[in-house]
Write an enzyme that holds these catalytic residues in place. Structure first.
Site, PDB file in Angstrom:
ATOM      1  CG  HIS A   1      21.994  17.640  49.362  1.00  0.00           C
ATOM      2  ND1 HIS A   1      22.063  18.891  48.775  1.00  0.00           N
ATOM      3  CD2 HIS A   1      20.720  17.495  49.805  1.00  0.00           C
ATOM      4  CE1 HIS A   1      20.869  19.471  48.875  1.00  0.00           C
ATOM      5  NE2 HIS A   1      20.046  18.642  49.507  1.00  0.00           N
ATOM      6  CB  SER A  51      19.361  20.060  52.392  1.00  0.00           C
ATOM      7  OG  SER A  51      18.445  20.364  53.414  1.00  0.00           O
ATOM      8  CG  ASN A 100      19.685  23.723  49.093  1.00  0.00           C
ATOM      9  OD1 ASN A 100      19.098  23.753  48.014  1.00  0.00           O
ATOM     10  ND2 ASN A 100      19.494  22.775  49.995  1.00  0.00           N
ATOM     11  CD  GLU A 145      24.713  20.346  46.511  1.00  0.00           C
ATOM     12  OE1 GLU A 145      24.014  20.226  47.523  1.00  0.00           O
ATOM     13  OE2 GLU A 145      25.037  21.461  46.056  1.00  0.00           O
TER      14      GLU A 145
END
Ligand code: T1G
Length: 677
Positions: free
Chosen positions: A433, A412, A483, A445
């Protein structure tokens, strides 16, 4: 055995095929053509009945959603006009349904006298997912066909049902396993019209006095209007008309309410997401020649922890056999229990038969022998989030995986290029991800490395589609898209807390906006130690002005897992997951702010929301400028499907541009959009 087809009589039954590739969308232009063909059939004395069928592998996807985003053309023909012509005709109409019959197309079928379908047919009124209601008679005819209670459940859910379920509900008359159109023609021959049944003031499953009770119950079961429930409450109001008013009055109410919803902010936001999702895989240099030729017939996962197990289940759910490698017997045993527990849960929920659960469970093989990854078309590593550990994994995988296999990291935050550099196949290396739990969360992702080839990215989108994910392409930058953005969102929340705004108020303001939880409760869930490690990796940019997060971690307040973080937790309250205000934390912020010389100030809910939402949008704009994200719609999909941004507000980028305007439009009817179906 059906009587042999009477060729002569066959001419008396006119077949009209919905044929507007790719999904037979009932656009204004197409409805004009359809109406013309229908009126010819009605005017032809030799035609006694009409059968509707669909081409291109489905009946139809319903009205063309693009049409709602434009001014209503003068004298436009909509599906309502086609339906009105069917209703006014003296001839029998039969719908022959194979594949999807959705939205306005199902409403067309509802006005027909009979509906026959193949076993593979699916039926849905998904308008609610677009912030709309079925606007071509569905809210009036469906309750009369299957009853108000079943109709409300069907329309409020918006999901498609099988032919078997449709038959059981009375939505269709017959499932045909022979020649569908021939059987439909057969049903039409000599049949009588059933229009009057459809217009009686009854809700088939209720005595008249129970109608208001069902309607009241429905209102209680949906979210509040101001928080994602506008279309639901409006749809229920339309069904109330079906239960209480003559048909014509009900149709008029439905039409008015539909027009209000088309212009509403939530519907415009949801329609934006509908198309944004369908743009995700459209990437320069990938749509064409690079269309992937990688077959994904088997997968491998390294690491049997929470993420690894979830990823393995996601592949198994897609019917792709998967080998999970882990050197720890304890981890493997725990993963086995997780996997079988999950599949048995789906059996309990009626989503899987025992056989299907057993088959899926057996399609996941656990082993300590890395060589068993050699046959996999794609291998995803989900080991400890440490660059050196992952580098070693990629070195091993490159030596074991077959030529052409894709090597993906579920990291991540780490650098995909650093992992690709450990292999001789950097063009086949990328990030996949997933979000925990990987078998449930819809977002994926896809992180492209510097050398990741277009062919590999195309394969990754194919994997996303196979797994039923919303796959979004991200550049290889810290935190990728989601994130990276949440980092700024949480930092802004912390800045507000340093200025004296209690975390509980900040969380409440964001929950009132529509997030499932606020930033502090969310950090308590994911762990303050994780948040601190990520912040330290970002250096001074992140740590705020007071170091409260670090102080809390030093105090052992790691969040839910330690029963105390920004809030405290008590097993007797909400099973230990209910945030409880802890004055000690607010005092800690106050002391730290005094030390840092930060003057306390009041901030209302609007300011709280503006600051946090602006932080998201500002970072989103930077990610677009940096090329990490391709489109604003991609960012919206990431944040709605991965981070709980309320869908009826369209996502952080949509809301930053349209949020305030469209919400006022809902009340004042601005934002001129057509009131039509
Ligand atoms: N309108 C316009 N375009 C549509 C469309 C629609 N209804 N449905 C699909 N498309 C496009 C989509 O954008 C994509 O375009 C291509 O078709 C393939 O779609 C009066 C008011 C039918 C299950 O909500 O659920 O009727 O990217 O990638 O995965 O009461 O499409 O190729 O350029 O999704 O095979 C209600 C929405 C309308 C159904 C097929 N109907 N569509 O899934 O293909 S409102 C819906 C779907 C209405 C009435 C009301 C799915 C599908 P492009 P796709 P798929």
């Amino acid at each position: 055995m059906l009587p042999p087809l009477d060729r002569a009589a066959d001419g008396a039954i006119r077949l009209i095929t919905l044929d507007n590739p790719p999904v037979n969308a009932l656009s204004f232009a197409y409805c004009a053509k359809l109406l013309e063909e229908l009126e010819q059939a009605h005017a032809d004395g030799g035609v006694e009945a009409v059968v509707f069928a669909g081409a291109n592998g489905l009946f139809s996807a319903g009205a063309d959603v693009n049409d709602f985003n434009q001014e209503l053309p003068e004298h436009a023909t909509t599906i309502r006009d086609v339906i009105a012509a069917v209703e006014a005709s003296v001839k029998v109409h039969v719908a022959a349904i194979d594949g999807n019959a959705l939205g306005g197309a199902l409403e067309l079928a509802l006005v027909c006298d009979y509906r026959v379908a193949t076993a593979a047919a699916k039926f849905g009124l998904p308008e609610i997912r677009l912030g709309l209601l079925p606007g071509a008679g569905g809210t009036q005819r469906l309750p009369r066909l299957i009853g108000a209670r079943a109709a409300l459940e069907f329309m409020l859910k918006g999901s498609a049902i099988s032919a078997q379920r449709a038959l059981a509900l009375g939505l269709i008359d017959e499932i045909v396993d022979a020649d569908l159109v021939a059987r439909a023609k057969d049903r039409a021959r000599g049949a009588k019209r059933r229009v009057s049944e459809r217009q009686a003031i009854i809700a088939a499953d209720l005595p008249p006095q129970a109608g208001p009770f069902v309607v009241a119950q429905a209102h209680k079961a949906v979210p509040p209007e101001e928080n994602g429930g506008l279309a639901a409450h409006t749809l229920i109001d339309a069904v109330q008309a079906a239960v209480e008013l003559p048909f014509a009055f009900g149709i008029a109410r439905e039409s008015r309410l539909f027009g209000e919803l088309v212009r509403s902010g939530p519907s415009q936001a949801l329609r934006h997401l509908f198309f944004a999702e369908r743009e995700l895989a459209k990437i320069d240099g990938i749509d064409g020649a690079a269309r992937d030729d990688t077959e994904i017939e088997s997968a491998g996962v390294v690491g049997a922890g929470t993420m690894g197990s979830g990823i393995a289940i996601a592949f198994a759910q897609a019917g792709i056999p998967v080998v999970v490698v882990d050197g720890s017997d304890e981890a493997v045993d725990k993963a086995r229990q997780t996997v079988m527990g999950m599949f048995m849960y789906q059996v309990q929920k009626g989503r899987l038969t025992r056989e299907e659960a057993w088959k899926r469970g057996r399609s996941i093989r656990f082993t300590g022998d890395w060589a068993e990854l050699g046959a996999a078309d794609v291998v995803v590593e989900a080991v400890f989030e440490n660059l050196e550990v992952k580098r070693e994994v990629f070195r091993k995988l490159d030596a074991i995986a077959k030529p052409g296999a894709i090597l993906a990291s579920n990291t991540s935050t780490l650098d995909i290029d650093a992992l690709a550099a450990e292999t001789k196949r950097p063009e086949r290396v990328l990030g996949l991800h997933f979000f925990v739990p990987a078998n449930v969360m819809p977002l994926l992702e896809i992180v492209r490395g510097r050398e990741t080839s277009p062919r590999t990215i195309a394969a990754a989108f194919k994997i996303g589609k196979l797994l039923g994910k919303k796959a979004v392409l991200s550049g290889n930058a810290f935190g990728f898209i989601g994130n990276r953005m949440i980092f700024d969102y949480v930092r802004e929340a912390n800045a507000l807390a340093e200025e004296g705004v209690a975390p509980v108020r900040i969380d409440a303001a964001m929950k009132a906006f529509g997030f499932p939880m606020g930033p502090f409760a969310m950090t308590d869930l994911s762990g303050l130690d994780i948040a601190l490690a990520v912040q330290k990796a970002r250096g001074a940019e992140a740590l705020g002005r007071t170091g409260v997060l670090e102080r809390l971690v030093q105090m052992g307040r790691l969040g839910q897992k330690s029963m105390a973080g920004y809030f405290k937790y008590d097993k007797a309250v909400g099973k230990g997951r209910e945030p409880i205000v802890d004055p000690q934390v607010e005092e800690l912020y106050a002391q730290a702010a005094r030390t840092a010389g930060i003057a306390p100030r009041a901030a209302g809910d609007d300011e709280i929301r503006t600051r946090l939402l602006d932080a998201l949008a500002e970072r989103g704009r930077k990610l677009l400028d940096e090329g990490v994200a391709l489109r604003p719609g991609d960012i919206d999909v990431v944040y709605v499907y991965g981070y709980g941004f309320p869908p009826h507000r369209g996502g952080p980028m949509w809301y930053a541009e349209h949020g305030r305007v469209s919400s006022s439009a809902a009340s004042e009817g601005e934002g001129r959009l057509p009131a039509h179906a």
